[in-house]
Design a protein around this motif. Sequence first.
Motif, PDB file in Angstrom:
ATOM      1  N   TRP A 152       0.731  -1.333  -0.040  1.00  0.00           N
ATOM      2  CA  TRP A 152      -0.193  -0.049  -0.106  1.00  0.00           C
ATOM      3  C   TRP A 152       0.916   1.255  -0.021  1.00  0.00           C
ATOM      4  O   TRP A 152       2.291   1.252   0.168  1.00  0.00           O
ATOM      5  N   PHE A 153       0.163   2.140  -0.152  1.00  0.00           N
ATOM      6  CA  PHE A 153       0.951   3.541  -0.285  1.00  0.00           C
ATOM      7  C   PHE A 153       0.071   4.994   0.119  1.00  0.00           C
ATOM      8  O   PHE A 153      -0.957   4.818   0.034  1.00  0.00           O
ATOM      9  N   GLN A 154       0.823   6.026   0.597  1.00  0.00           N
ATOM     10  CA  GLN A 154       0.165   7.023   0.713  1.00  0.00           C
ATOM     11  C   GLN A 154       0.206   8.081  -0.378  1.00  0.00           C
ATOM     12  O   GLN A 154       1.000   8.038  -1.167  1.00  0.00           O
ATOM     13  N   GLU A 155      -0.653   8.844  -0.431  1.00  0.00           N
ATOM     14  CA  GLU A 155      -0.910   9.918  -1.456  1.00  0.00           C
ATOM     15  C   GLU A 155      -1.610  11.127  -1.163  1.00  0.00           C
ATOM     16  O   GLU A 155      -2.520  11.042  -0.482  1.00  0.00           O
ATOM     17  N   THR A 156      -1.039  12.009  -1.670  1.00  0.00           N
ATOM     18  CA  THR A 156      -1.681  13.587  -1.584  1.00  0.00           C
ATOM     19  C   THR A 156      -2.232  14.267  -2.937  1.00  0.00           C
ATOM     20  O   THR A 156      -1.197  13.883  -3.767  1.00  0.00           O
ATOM     21  N   ASP A 157      -3.175  14.439  -3.011  1.00  0.00           N
ATOM     22  CA  ASP A 157      -3.917  14.928  -4.497  1.00  0.00           C
ATOM     23  C   ASP A 157      -4.290  16.628  -4.121  1.00  0.00           C
ATOM     24  O   ASP A 157      -5.053  16.579  -3.103  1.00  0.00           O
ATOM     25  N   ILE A 158      -3.784  17.249  -4.651  1.00  0.00           N
ATOM     26  CA  ILE A 158      -4.065  18.718  -4.944  1.00  0.00           C
ATOM     27  C   ILE A 158      -4.803  19.212  -5.932  1.00  0.00           C
ATOM     28  O   ILE A 158      -4.219  18.929  -7.123  1.00  0.00           O
ATOM     29  N   ILE A 159      -6.113  19.400  -6.043  1.00  0.00           N
ATOM     30  CA  ILE A 159      -6.868  19.394  -7.258  1.00  0.00           C
ATOM     31  C   ILE A 159      -7.477  20.668  -7.376  1.00  0.00           C
ATOM     32  O   ILE A 159      -8.215  21.276  -6.427  1.00  0.00           O
ATOM     33  N   ILE A 160      -7.632  21.055  -8.564  1.00  0.00           N
ATOM     34  CA  ILE A 160      -8.676  22.222  -9.043  1.00  0.00           C
ATOM     35  C   ILE A 160      -9.891  21.425  -9.995  1.00  0.00           C
ATOM     36  O   ILE A 160      -9.440  21.040 -10.919  1.00  0.00           O
ATOM     37  N   TRP A 161     -10.938  21.569  -9.087  1.00  0.00           N
ATOM     38  CA  TRP A 161     -12.194  20.902  -9.627  1.00  0.00           C
ATOM     39  C   TRP A 161     -13.176  22.040 -10.402  1.00  0.00           C
ATOM     40  O   TRP A 161     -13.212  23.010 -10.160  1.00  0.00           O
ATOM     41  N   ILE A 162     -13.541  21.386 -11.367  1.00  0.00           N
ATOM     42  CA  ILE A 162     -14.627  22.465 -12.353  1.00  0.00           C
ATOM     43  C   ILE A 162     -15.874  21.374 -12.433  1.00  0.00           C
ATOM     44  O   ILE A 162     -15.996  20.470 -12.860  1.00  0.00           O
ATOM     45  N   PRO A 163     -17.161  22.051 -11.903  1.00  0.00           N
ATOM     46  CA  PRO A 163     -18.245  21.421 -12.146  1.00  0.00           C
ATOM     47  C   PRO A 163     -18.910  21.635 -13.716  1.00  0.00           C
ATOM     48  O   PRO A 163     -18.796  22.894 -14.092  1.00  0.00           O
TER      49      PRO A 163
END
Length: 315
Positions: free
Chosen positions: A86-97
Motif C-alpha cells: 500500500w502507499f500514501q498519496e496526497t492529491d491537490i486538485i482544482i475541480w470544475i463542475p
Amino acid sequence: MSDQTPYARFPGQVIAAPPCRMLNANMYGFFIKGNIVNIQQYIDETLNVVPLGKDRFQALMSYCMLTFTDIENIKPVTEPYASQGWFQETDIIIWIPVARMQGLKIKKIYWYPAFICVNNIYALVNGREIWGFNKYLCDYQMPSIGADPDLFSMTVDAFTHFSPDTKMAPVELFRVEKVAAGEEKSLADLSELLKEGFDLMRAEVDCFKLDLEDLAKLVADFFHPQVDQLLLKQFPDGEGQNAVYQKLVHSPSVVQKLHDIKLYGHAFEFTLNQVDMFPLQEMFGIQVGTQSSVLNFNVLFDFNQQAAFELTSED
C-alpha cells in the motif's frame, strides 16, 4: 475500454489495475473565484474536442473548488496487486463542475478534476496511464488530521518565466492561509454542510444554468453516493502533435464511509503566483494575487476509485 488488444505488461512495471480502495482521505476544500469565460474556454479546449454526438459540456459557475487531500492508505483490491503493498498519496486538485448539455437541457452533471498535482510517482503513473488524470508531481504543506488548518501550499518544478535562459526550478504555485480564527462546526451529515454553507455562496457564486437547488445537489453528490468524475484520457504520437488515443472517460469515486465533516468559520486567503508553465489565470480566470475563499470545509472519508469507462453519445 473499447480496444480489445491485450495490454503488454513489462516485468517490474508499476501499472496496477483498478479499482483501488482509499482509507482516511482527509480533504480540505476551498471555493476560489475564477472567470466563467476562461473556464468555458478550458472546457472547449479539452473536453469538447472529443465528439459526443450533439452533446457538449458547459461551465456551471465562475468558482473552482480547490482541494488538498491526504489519503493515508491506498491499495488495489484485485490480485496480484492487492498483495504487493500500500502507499500514501496526497492529491491537490482544482475541480470544475460541468454539465453535459443536450441542447438547452442539462443531461448530467460531472466534477472535472481539471488540474492535479500529486506527491509520488506511483500515483502519477497509474493515474495518467489508467484513468487519464492530468497529474503532475509536487511538494506540499498541509495539516494532518485534527491539526490546525493554518497553512496549505504547493510547490512544483516549473519554468517560472518562459525565456531561452530560464532553468526549471522549484516554485510555489499557490497557498491558502488562515488569516482569522472562527468557529469550527462539526456536522452530522452533508445536508448540514449545505444548510450552513450555501448562505455564504448565495451572494458570491456567479452561476450559469444552475440555481441554488442544483448547486446543493452538486456538492452533496460529491460525497454521496459517489463523485462522478469526467476525464479526458489521451496519449500523443511520437511527434507530440496528434493523439494516438483520445476519449472522454467517466470514473466514479464511490464513498464508503464519512468519518467527520466540518464547516470552517475561519477566514482564509488564497494566493496565486504567476508561473508561466501553469498559467491558472489564463486557464480558469483565477487572478494572480490574493483573494478570500468561501465555503471552506474539511471532510474525512473512505472511498473506492473505480475503473474508467469511455463515454459515448448513447450514455
